[in-house]
Structure formats: structure tokens, C-alpha cells
Design a protein around this motif. Structure first.
Motif, PDB file in Angstrom:
ATOM      1  N   ILE A 103      -1.516  -7.417  -0.360  1.00 59.61           N
ATOM      2  CA  ILE A 103      -2.948  -7.724  -0.444  1.00 59.61           C
ATOM      3  C   ILE A 103      -3.768  -6.448  -0.263  1.00 59.61           C
ATOM      4  N   TYR A 104      -3.358  -5.617   0.678  1.00 54.71           N
ATOM      5  CA  TYR A 104      -4.042  -4.343   0.896  1.00 54.71           C
ATOM      6  C   TYR A 104      -3.995  -3.498  -0.370  1.00 54.71           C
ATOM      7  N   ILE A 140       5.253  -9.416  -3.041  1.00 55.25           N
ATOM      8  CA  ILE A 140       5.046 -10.851  -2.837  1.00 55.25           C
ATOM      9  C   ILE A 140       6.274 -11.632  -3.307  1.00 55.25           C
ATOM     10  N   VAL A 180       3.747  -9.337   2.445  1.00 61.62           N
ATOM     11  CA  VAL A 180       2.563  -9.876   1.764  1.00 61.62           C
ATOM     12  C   VAL A 180       1.258  -9.207   2.211  1.00 61.62           C
ATOM     13  N   PRO A 181       1.008  -8.992   3.507  1.00 59.31           N
ATOM     14  CA  PRO A 181      -0.242  -8.323   3.897  1.00 59.31           C
ATOM     15  C   PRO A 181      -0.391  -6.932   3.281  1.00 59.31           C
ATOM     16  N   PHE A 189      -3.846  -4.536  -3.462  1.00 61.70           N
ATOM     17  CA  PHE A 189      -4.769  -5.097  -4.452  1.00 61.70           C
ATOM     18  C   PHE A 189      -6.206  -4.666  -4.149  1.00 61.70           C
TER      19      PHE A 189
END
Length: 276
Positions: A262-263, A137, A258-259, A265
């Protein structure tokens, strides 16, 4: 080789192939799939399991070699015409890849036993997944507006060495080698595609070296009984890594990092729920 052995080898090879070069941590996925569904540790001796992991990694490495074969031929001077750079323009050199390998090579030699002994646990993988996601990020947030190197042929020696330093983070299980090096490359001024290309090319010698050392240590596990198990894993890892790499190189240019963070996390939360 029973049907279940075949199924375990096939699934683990698929998971390896799909996740080894995506910035999502193949280690984290292996933990979930193997420990929860397949229980391969209960089926085979530790030496066979360790050798199997190396064999399927070799399948993934072969996929990278196939995808970037023209690049490798250029770097070794085996092609007269370069498919990667304009005639007379800059071209990625073997020396730049070697410079990128130096930091991780030194750290690997000095701390390999420590990493294998103390860092492979559920907690360390969770830390790697989360911190690595944060780095991704940060890379997307603070990257230069205009990349200094929009193709891998424009990578400088300084950038190559910097990416090599970031690659050291990938030795922490769960951090992801590709996640750390692509993030580092983006922060150092490479485009997402250039950082990905350099990451994959640099992965071949360092993964190959680690694999050869590991195979030497566990050579006695290559028995006639285990070879079909290894072969299924190798082939499935190769095929799905080939698919994954080609797809990822197109996808990363559109969605950035970023995607994937998120995955990571979500994956970390799932592992935490299961194990804690």
C-alpha cells in the motif's frame, strides 16, 4: 565541501540506508528526494554522482554484514558454534546462497548495459513500484498456511534457486530487490522472517559485486575534493541501514507485506502527480 554539499550527502545517505533493504524501492525514494529537494545532479558531475550511489550502497552492505555477522562466520566455517541453528540441525550453507545468486548474476552480466541505458526512467520506476506491490499482495494472499521453512536454516536448494529467479525482477528499477525476493520466498514456502533473512544475506555478495564493478568504472571520480562527500554519505547510509534492518526484521513478522505494498502505491501516486 560546503554546508549544502554536506547536507545533500547526509540526506541521500539516510534515504539509502532506510530504504535499500525495506521492500519499498530505494530508487523511487531517491528520485523524489534528490530530484525535488536536493538537485545533486546539478552540483556534481555524472561520474561523481554515480560513484556516490555506489559508496552509500557499500555503507548499507556493511550494515547487513554487521547484523548477520554470525551467519557469515558460520557459512565460511569461522565459528565453532552456530548461533543460527540447533546443534545437529540444518544450517544455511554458502552453497545455497551461491545457488540463489546464479540467476541474477547471469542476467546482470548479460543485460547490465541494457538495464542502465533503457530502464532507468520515471515511467519504469512507476511500473516497478505498482507491479512489485501487486506481487507482494499476491504473496501474502497465496502463501502456504504453514511455512515449509520457518527459519533461514531450513531453506532448500530448490527454494534458494527459486528466490534467485524472483531476485531478477529486482533489476527493474522501482521493483525493489528485497520486495521481489521476500515475496518470492514467501510464495515458495518460507516464513516472512526466513525470506527476509535469506534476502539480506544474499544481497551482500550481489551488491558487493555490482559495486566493485561500478567503482572500477568510475575510479577517477574519487578525488580529494569528493572524498568528504562520499564519507558523509557512507557513514549516514551505514548507521540508518543498521537501524532500518533491525527494525524491519521485527516488523515484518507482525505486519507481513500488504502494508508495504500500500505504501508503494501511495509513493507511485505521489511520483506520478509530481512528474505527470
Amino acid at each position: 565541501m560546503s554546508f549544502w554539499d554536506f547536507f545533500v550527502a547526509l540526506v541521500l545517505g539516510i534515504v539509502e540506508g532506510l530504504t535499500e533493504f525495506a521492500p519499498v524501492s530505494s530508487t523511487g525514494h531517491m528520485i523524489l528526494v534528490d530530484d525535488l529537494l536536493l538537485h545533486s545532479k546539478e552540483l556534481f558531475p555524472a561520474s561523481v554522482a554515480n560513484s556516490f550511489k555506489v559508496v552509500i550502497q557499500l555503507g548499507s552492505i556493511l550494515a547487513v554484514v554487521i547484523v548477520f555477522k554470525d551467519r557469515f562466520l558460520d557459512m565460511f566455517g569461522l565459528r565453532r558454534k552456530s548461533g543460527g541453528a540447533a546443534k545437529g540441525g540444518p544450517r544455511l550453507k554458502l552453497a545455497q546462497v551461491i545457488v540463489g545468486l546464479i540467476p541474477a548474476g547471469v542476467i546482470g552480466v548479460l543485460f547490465e548495459d541494457y538495464i542502465d541505458t533503457y530502464l532507468f526512467s520515471i515511467k519504469t520506476v512507476l511500473i516497478g513500484l505498482v507491479v512489485g506491490g501487486v506481487l507482494m499482495i499476491v504473496a501474502d494472499r497465496f502463501r502456504p498456511r504453514v511455512p515449509k521453512a520457518d527459519t533461514v536454516d531450513k531453506v532448500t536448494y530448490k527454494q534458494a534457486f527459486g528466490i534467485g529467479l524472483f531476485q531478477c525482477l529486482g533489476m527493474w528499477p522501482g521493483f525493489s530487490r528485497s520486495g521481489s525476493t521476500i515475496s518470492g520466498g514467501v510464495l515458495l514456502g518460507l516464513s516472512h522472517r526466513a525470506a527476509s533473512d535469506f534476502t539480506f544475506i544474499m544481497a551482500v555478495p550481489i551488491m558487493m559485486g555490482a559495486s566493485v564493478i561500478s567503482l572500477y568504472k568510475h575510479w577517477d571520480s574519487f578525488t580529494a575534493e569528493a572524498l568528504p562527500f562520499f564519507a558523509v554519505g557512507f557513514v549516514s547510509a551505514f548507521i540508518f541501514a543498521l537501524i532500518s534492518i533491525r527494525f524491519f526484521l521485527k516488523l515484518i513478522q507482525r505486519i507481513k507485506l500488504v502494508p508495504f505494498a500500500i505504501y508503494r502505491f501511495v509513493l507511485a501516486a505521489l511520483i506520478a502527480l509530481v512528474y505527470f
